[in-house]
Design an enzyme around this catalytic site. Structure first.
Site, PDB file in Angstrom:
ATOM      1  N   GLU A 141     -25.649   0.776  76.681  1.00 27.21           N
ATOM      2  CA  GLU A 141     -25.065   2.114  76.490  1.00 27.21           C
ATOM      3  C   GLU A 141     -26.015   3.216  76.968  1.00 27.21           C
ATOM      4  O   GLU A 141     -25.579   4.188  77.590  1.00 27.21           O
ATOM      5  CB  GLU A 141     -24.672   2.317  75.030  1.00 27.21           C
ATOM      6  CG  GLU A 141     -23.615   1.347  74.523  1.00 27.21           C
ATOM      7  CD  GLU A 141     -22.351   1.341  75.347  1.00 27.21           C
ATOM      8  OE1 GLU A 141     -22.032   2.379  75.981  1.00 27.21           O
ATOM      9  OE2 GLU A 141     -21.654   0.306  75.369  1.00 27.21           O
ATOM     10  N   GLU A 205     -20.106  -0.497  85.069  1.00 29.38           N
ATOM     11  CA  GLU A 205     -20.329  -1.440  83.979  1.00 29.38           C
ATOM     12  C   GLU A 205     -21.346  -2.510  84.377  1.00 29.38           C
ATOM     13  O   GLU A 205     -22.230  -2.868  83.595  1.00 29.38           O
ATOM     14  CB  GLU A 205     -19.007  -2.103  83.566  1.00 29.38           C
ATOM     15  CG  GLU A 205     -18.099  -1.223  82.736  1.00 29.38           C
ATOM     16  CD  GLU A 205     -18.741  -0.828  81.412  1.00 29.38           C
ATOM     17  OE1 GLU A 205     -19.333  -1.697  80.747  1.00 29.38           O
ATOM     18  OE2 GLU A 205     -18.644   0.350  81.047  1.00 29.38           O
TER      19      GLU A 205
END
Length: 277
Positions: A141, A205
């Site tokens: 994250e 991602e």
């Protein structure tokens, strides 16, 4: 007239791309970000974060799990900041106001907003299993924020919207038909989503996976834990329906795990450097 219009669109696109690009730390990928400034992103981020926290049940910092989130976040934050400063990337974290919070929520989720606002949901903790699992998620994250993925997505959306409108107007001018112009706008909008925005989200991602491995390793967490974590996530995700790969913003589970295994030797170098200090 069509040739002139097409040439104008091409020239405009090239000018925007050249002017608005920078490179991601560590991966060195060139990204399109310049239509939104860091200051704008952080202003929006901090406002959204405050609104979310004001309406969420935040777990007390005295709670054992909340303490773990803050501890892991602090270790990775320090390691990442030291790396960026030592490698002349300190501008990436200008204006950051780090926070690490845990909120009561059953969803399997965690996120880091631009500017260092990190939130974990209690629902993801059983999948994390332990501190090493939290480090996997935390590294991933934080990587999104350090790689300016939010700014990149917003710049892409603004550019796609602008180019779509230009293309739609061009189609209308070329045919003299208002209906054609409206249809062209819809088609170009869908095309930009399937052909550029969603694939690039999957690319982000994968990039966050790679950077996340390195970031957790820099902080002294063994990156090999990432493979086990994502296998657990895949098992949890198998119980719910997923969108087709083409429409998914995330890489397929098997692709993600295979890529992590390929990237492991590089991440292990950072981990060994930490443990040998």
């Amino acid at each position: 007239m069509r040739t002139i219009f097409k040439s104008s669109i091409t020239a405009l696109g090239l000018v925007i791309i050249i002017w608005a690009c920078q490179r991601v730390p560590l991966t060195n990928r060139k990204q399109f970000v310049g239509l939104v400034s860091n200051e704008q992103m952080m202003t929006m981020s901090f406002t959204e974060y405050k609104g979310f926290m004001d309406t969420s049940k935040v777990v007390s910092q005295n709670n054992r799990d909340a303490e773990m989130i803050a501890r892991v976040g602090g270790r990775i934050k320090t390691a990442v900041e030291n790396y960026l400063i030592q490698n002349n990337y300190s501008q990436v974290i200008d204006g950051y106001q780090w926070e690490f919070k845990l909120v009561q929520n059953k969803e399997l989720n965690a996120w880091c907003m631009p500017g260092g606002k990190v939130c974990f949901y209690t629902g993801i903790l059983p999948i994390c299993k332990d501190e090493a699992g939290v480090a996997v998620v935390m590294g991933h994250e934080i990587a999104h924020a350090i790689a300016s993925h939010g700014r990149e997505r917003m710049s892409q959306a603004l550019a796609a919207q602008g180019i779509t409108q230009i293309g739609a107007v061009g189609a209308g001018v070329a045919t003299g038909n208002q209906q054609v112009m409206e249809i062209a706008g819809q088609v170009l909008g869908v095309g930009s989503q399937l052909g550029y925005v969603l694939p690039n989200s999957r690319r982000q991602e994968s990039e966050a996976d790679k950077l996340g491995l390195i970031f957790m390793a820099m902080a002294g967490y063994n990156p090999s834990n990432a493979v086990d974590f994502w296998k657990r996530m895949a098992e949890a995700g198998a119980k719910s329906q997923k969108p087709p790969k083409m429409l998914s913003t995330h890489p397929a589970d098997e692709t993600r795990i295979a890529d992590l295994e390929k990237q492991m030797p590089q991440a292990q170098k950072y981990y060994k450097a930490y443990t040998s200090r």
